[in-house]
Structure formats: structure tokens, C-alpha cells
Motif scaffolding. Structure first.
Motif, mmCIF file in Angstrom:
data_model
loop_
_atom_site.group_PDB
_atom_site.id
_atom_site.type_symbol
_atom_site.label_atom_id
_atom_site.label_comp_id
_atom_site.label_asym_id
_atom_site.label_seq_id
_atom_site.Cartn_x
_atom_site.Cartn_y
_atom_site.Cartn_z
ATOM 1 N N ASP A 68 0.831 -1.218 0.000
ATOM 2 C CA ASP A 68 0.000 0.000 0.000
ATOM 3 C C ASP A 68 0.856 1.253 0.000
ATOM 4 O O ASP A 68 0.556 2.222 -0.694
ATOM 5 C CB ASP A 68 -0.933 0.014 1.213
ATOM 6 C CG ASP A 68 -2.101 -0.925 0.987
ATOM 7 O OD1 ASP A 68 -2.371 -1.247 -0.182
ATOM 8 O OD2 ASP A 68 -2.711 -1.356 1.992
ATOM 9 N N GLU A 69 1.926 1.216 0.804
ATOM 10 C CA GLU A 69 2.838 2.377 0.836
ATOM 11 C C GLU A 69 3.452 2.579 -0.542
ATOM 12 O O GLU A 69 3.570 3.705 -1.024
ATOM 13 C CB GLU A 69 3.981 2.118 1.829
ATOM 14 C CG GLU A 69 3.798 2.796 3.162
ATOM 15 C CD GLU A 69 5.002 2.559 4.054
ATOM 16 O OE1 GLU A 69 6.156 2.748 3.620
ATOM 17 O OE2 GLU A 69 4.787 2.179 5.213
ATOM 18 N N LEU A 70 3.836 1.474 -1.179
ATOM 19 C CA LEU A 70 4.481 1.547 -2.492
ATOM 20 C C LEU A 70 3.569 2.211 -3.522
ATOM 21 O O LEU A 70 4.035 2.984 -4.368
ATOM 22 C CB LEU A 70 4.862 0.129 -2.957
ATOM 23 C CG LEU A 70 5.495 0.012 -4.343
ATOM 24 C CD1 LEU A 70 6.852 0.708 -4.387
ATOM 25 C CD2 LEU A 70 5.656 -1.454 -4.759
ATOM 26 N N LYS A 71 2.274 1.923 -3.411
ATOM 27 C CA LYS A 71 1.320 2.475 -4.388
ATOM 28 C C LYS A 71 1.326 4.001 -4.386
ATOM 29 O O LYS A 71 0.982 4.626 -5.383
ATOM 30 C CB LYS A 71 -0.092 1.959 -4.086
ATOM 31 C CG LYS A 71 -0.268 0.512 -4.492
ATOM 32 C CD LYS A 71 -1.645 -0.001 -4.168
ATOM 33 C CE LYS A 71 -1.723 -1.491 -4.474
ATOM 34 N NZ LYS A 71 -2.740 -2.173 -3.696
ATOM 35 N N ASN A 72 1.721 4.597 -3.251
ATOM 36 C CA ASN A 72 1.715 6.071 -3.162
ATOM 37 C C ASN A 72 3.067 6.714 -3.483
ATOM 38 O O ASN A 72 3.223 7.918 -3.358
ATOM 39 C CB ASN A 72 1.290 6.498 -1.748
ATOM 40 C CG ASN A 72 -0.138 6.091 -1.484
ATOM 41 O OD1 ASN A 72 -0.990 6.252 -2.349
ATOM 42 N ND2 ASN A 72 -0.387 5.512 -0.314
ATOM 43 N N VAL A 73 4.040 5.885 -3.840
ATOM 44 C CA VAL A 73 5.364 6.443 -4.137
ATOM 45 C C VAL A 73 5.458 6.786 -5.626
ATOM 46 O O VAL A 73 5.150 5.951 -6.478
ATOM 47 C CB VAL A 73 6.483 5.428 -3.744
ATOM 48 C CG1 VAL A 73 7.847 5.962 -4.129
ATOM 49 C CG2 VAL A 73 6.426 5.128 -2.255
ATOM 50 N N LYS A 74 5.853 8.015 -5.908
ATOM 51 C CA LYS A 74 5.965 8.454 -7.310
ATOM 52 C C LYS A 74 7.313 9.164 -7.500
ATOM 53 O O LYS A 74 7.877 9.690 -6.540
ATOM 54 C CB LYS A 74 4.846 9.449 -7.675
ATOM 55 C CG LYS A 74 3.425 8.944 -7.409
ATOM 56 C CD LYS A 74 2.810 8.286 -8.632
ATOM 57 C CE LYS A 74 1.767 7.251 -8.299
ATOM 58 N NZ LYS A 74 0.588 7.608 -7.600
ATOM 59 N N ASN A 75 7.781 9.178 -8.729
ATOM 60 C CA ASN A 75 8.994 9.899 -9.092
ATOM 61 C C ASN A 75 10.169 9.620 -8.141
ATOM 62 O O ASN A 75 10.743 10.529 -7.549
ATOM 63 C CB ASN A 75 8.675 11.409 -9.124
ATOM 64 C CG ASN A 75 9.762 12.163 -9.858
ATOM 65 O OD1 ASN A 75 10.434 11.604 -10.722
ATOM 66 N ND2 ASN A 75 9.964 13.423 -9.480
ATOM 67 N N ALA A 76 10.465 8.357 -7.982
ATOM 68 C CA ALA A 76 11.514 7.976 -7.025
ATOM 69 C C ALA A 76 12.274 6.760 -7.554
ATOM 70 O O ALA A 76 11.884 6.144 -8.553
ATOM 71 C CB ALA A 76 10.878 7.644 -5.683
ATOM 72 N N ILE A 77 13.357 6.458 -6.854
ATOM 73 C CA ILE A 77 14.137 5.253 -7.169
ATOM 74 C C ILE A 77 13.784 4.232 -6.099
ATOM 75 O O ILE A 77 13.818 4.553 -4.901
ATOM 76 C CB ILE A 77 15.648 5.556 -7.089
ATOM 77 C CG1 ILE A 77 16.009 6.659 -8.090
ATOM 78 C CG2 ILE A 77 16.476 4.305 -7.314
ATOM 79 C CD1 ILE A 77 17.400 7.241 -7.871
ATOM 80 N N VAL A 78 13.425 3.020 -6.509
ATOM 81 C CA VAL A 78 13.144 1.984 -5.505
ATOM 82 C C VAL A 78 14.096 0.816 -5.722
ATOM 83 O O VAL A 78 14.166 0.247 -6.817
ATOM 84 C CB VAL A 78 11.678 1.500 -5.554
ATOM 85 C CG1 VAL A 78 11.446 0.432 -4.478
ATOM 86 C CG2 VAL A 78 10.719 2.662 -5.335
ATOM 87 N N ILE A 79 14.824 0.506 -4.678
ATOM 88 C CA ILE A 79 15.800 -0.599 -4.754
ATOM 89 C C ILE A 79 15.152 -1.833 -4.120
ATOM 90 O O ILE A 79 14.664 -1.771 -2.983
ATOM 91 C CB ILE A 79 17.106 -0.231 -4.017
ATOM 92 C CG1 ILE A 79 17.657 1.092 -4.580
ATOM 93 C CG2 ILE A 79 18.137 -1.354 -4.135
ATOM 94 C CD1 ILE A 79 18.823 1.667 -3.804
#
Ligand code: F3S
Length: 290
Positions: A68-79
């Protein structure tokens, strides 16, 4: 008092690779003009060690704790963490146009591929491992059909008779080698036709074998590692079976070693996600104080 540190104690290949990846991305972003830098996240803790995660947090790397947290992440780098993630997580990242840096351990990716391929071909696929562990949840997330987990030999014992049923069996990378053999034995005795690929990581096998030997010859044993680290818990389990005075600690602060003439040999080992500095701190403390 003799103090012996296991040669295999500390970071394995996959953990070292994942941690290095985060630092490389941090360095890469630092070289950019501030307005061009993107926030850096890891999906789940990059490795199961609080000290490593806290150090990265102090450099600005945040942890995404849930889908759910991931769904709100935008314009970022995710490792992606060393333990890997299921296909659904990659899909969300693609949908959100995130820059994905995959630091999954290649050995975990191999199991994900095996489970995906065998379930896609309609084979009943079982995984020896803890269903609550993120690695297993990620692997199960690649299944395209019938999959289940077997956490321990007791669960294998409770299964019905196999009557020649074909099973494809793999294991969590950190599964206890001896318990995996027992599970295979039980399934075969129950009449399952088992196609086994032993996917227990060699780093795990070497650590467990060395820890067992060291514990056998030690009067006290110290296992260092994160409280959520599966391979650390396995090392503790293995050492405890050989040496009654086995302690599991996260850092030197947790150590409770009394001065006792009966303790001549102390063995130290550490999980695959325990940083070198923490191991050295414990080693130095035990050598100086006892
Ligand atoms: Fe990979 Fe084995 Fe480490 S699976 S993360 S190298 S314990």
C-alpha cells in the motif's frame, strides 16, 4: 580464554551486493544537481539488519514497508531488497513509473524463476521454508499455479499419503540443510515422486557447517545478527544444539558473558547480513574483557 571467530561470519555475496548497490545509487544521485536528484527507497529493509538500515536512513534512504505504501510512491528510485519480491510488486513499480534497481540476490531470483517455470507447466510445486518470511512470500509471488510451503519436517509428516503424486521441491535459500534432507525423506517414504532441486545457498551451507563444528568445540558460543534475520536464527538453532551456552545478540550491548573458569573456548559466528564492524566490536570486547 581462547576466542575463535568463524571464517564465514558476516556478509554473504548477496547481502554485500545489495548493500553496495544502495551506496552506488546514493553516490550516483549525489553527483547530480540537487534539483535533479530523486528520493531513494528500498522495498522492505535492504537486508535483515537494523544497524545497516539505520545507517542508510541517516543518508536519506527510506524503507517502503508495504504494498500500500508503495502504491503512493511516485517519481523515485526503488531498490529491491536482497530477499526479492513477488511479480505484483514489480508490476506496481512499473505502473508508477518508478526507477527500479533490482538488488535481489541472484540465487533468490533463480528460485523465483524455477517456481514460475514449474508452476506454469502445471507441476505441483512445494517450497521448504517459512511462509511468513519475505523471501518465501516473494518466491510464492512468482508462482503461476499450484504452490505450497512446508515449514518443517513435522508439517511434512502431517501430509496425506502421496500415492505416486509428482512434486517439484525447492527450498528457501537459508533453510536448514539437515531438515531439508529429512523432509525429502519423509515425502519419499509417503509415496510422493519428488523432483528435488536443492536451492539452499552455498553461503548458508558453509556457515551452518562451520558454526556446527565451532559450537561442538566451544564452551560458549556467540551468534551475532539481526532479530529478523532468518539465517541468524538458524545459526543460533544449530549452535544451541551443540553448545548449551549459546547466545544470540544483535550488538555487543546485548552480550551477557560471565567470567567463568569453566569457559575455556568461546566461538563467535554471525549471520549473513551482519556487518563487519559489529562482529569486530564483539570480538575485540570478548578478547579484551575475558
Ligand atoms: Fe544470497 Fe545466499 Fe546471501 S541466497 S543473500 S548469497 S545467503
Amino acid at each position: 580464554m581462547n576466542v575463535k571467530l568463524a571464517k564465514t561470519a558476516g556478509f554473504c555475496f548477496g547481502v554485500q551486493r545489495a548493500v553496495n548497490t544502495v551506496y552506488e545509487i546514493l553516490a550516483r544521485e549525489q553527483e547530480k544537481a540537487p534539483e535533479d536528484r530523486k528520493p531513494i527507497f528500498t522495498f522492505g529493509p535492504i537486508v535483515h539488519n537494523d544497524q545497516v538500515v539505520q545507517k542508510l536512513k541517516s543518508r536519506g534512504v527510506e524503507v517502503i514497508a508495504s504494498e500500500d505504501e508503495l502504491k503512493n510512491v511516485k517519481n523515485a528510485i526503488v531498490i529491491i531488497r536482497a530477499h526479492g519480491v513477488g511479480k505484483r510488486i514489480y508490476d506496481i513499480m512499473h505502473d508508477n513509473h518508478l526507477e527500479i534497481i533490482d538488488a535481489s540476490c541472484p540465487f533468490v531470483r533463480k528460485i523465483q524463476r524455477l517456481v514460475h517455470d514449474h508452476t506454469s507447466q502445471g507441476e505441483t510445486t512445494w517450497i521448504a521454508g517459512n511462509p511468513l518470511h519475505p523471501e518465501i512470500q516473494g518466491i510464492v509471488g512468482w508462482a503461476d499455479g499450484d504452490v505450497r510451503t512446508i515449514p518443517d519436517p513435522e508439517s511434512a509428516e502431517r501430509l496425506p499419503e502421496g500415492n505416486g503424486q509428482k512434486i517439484f521441491l525447492v527450498a528457501q535459500t537459508t533453510f536448514n540443510v539437515d531438515k531439508f534432507k529429512v523432509i525429502v525423506d519423509i515425502l519419499q517414504k509417503k509415496g510422493y515422486y519428488v523432483n528435488v532441486i536443492n536451492t539452499i545457498c552455498n553461503a548458508t551451507f558453509e556457515r551452518q557447517t562451520e558454526a556446527k563444528e565451532l559450537a561442538k568445540h566451544s564452551d560458549a558460543m556467540i551468534v551475532i545478527g539481526g532479530s529478523s534475520s532468518s539465517n541468524t536464527k538458524k545459526l543460533f538453532e544449530i549452535c544451541s544444539a551443540e553448545c548449551q551456552k549459546t547466545q544470540l545478540i544483535q550488538t555487543v550491548k546485548d552480550l551477557e558473558l560471565e567470567k567463568d573458569d569453566a569457559i575455556g573456548n568461546v566461538g563467535i559466528t554471525a549471520g549473513a547480513s551482519t556487518p563487519k564492524e559489529i562482529i569486530e566490536e564483539v570480538l575485540t570486547y570478548v578478547r579484551n574483557e575475558f
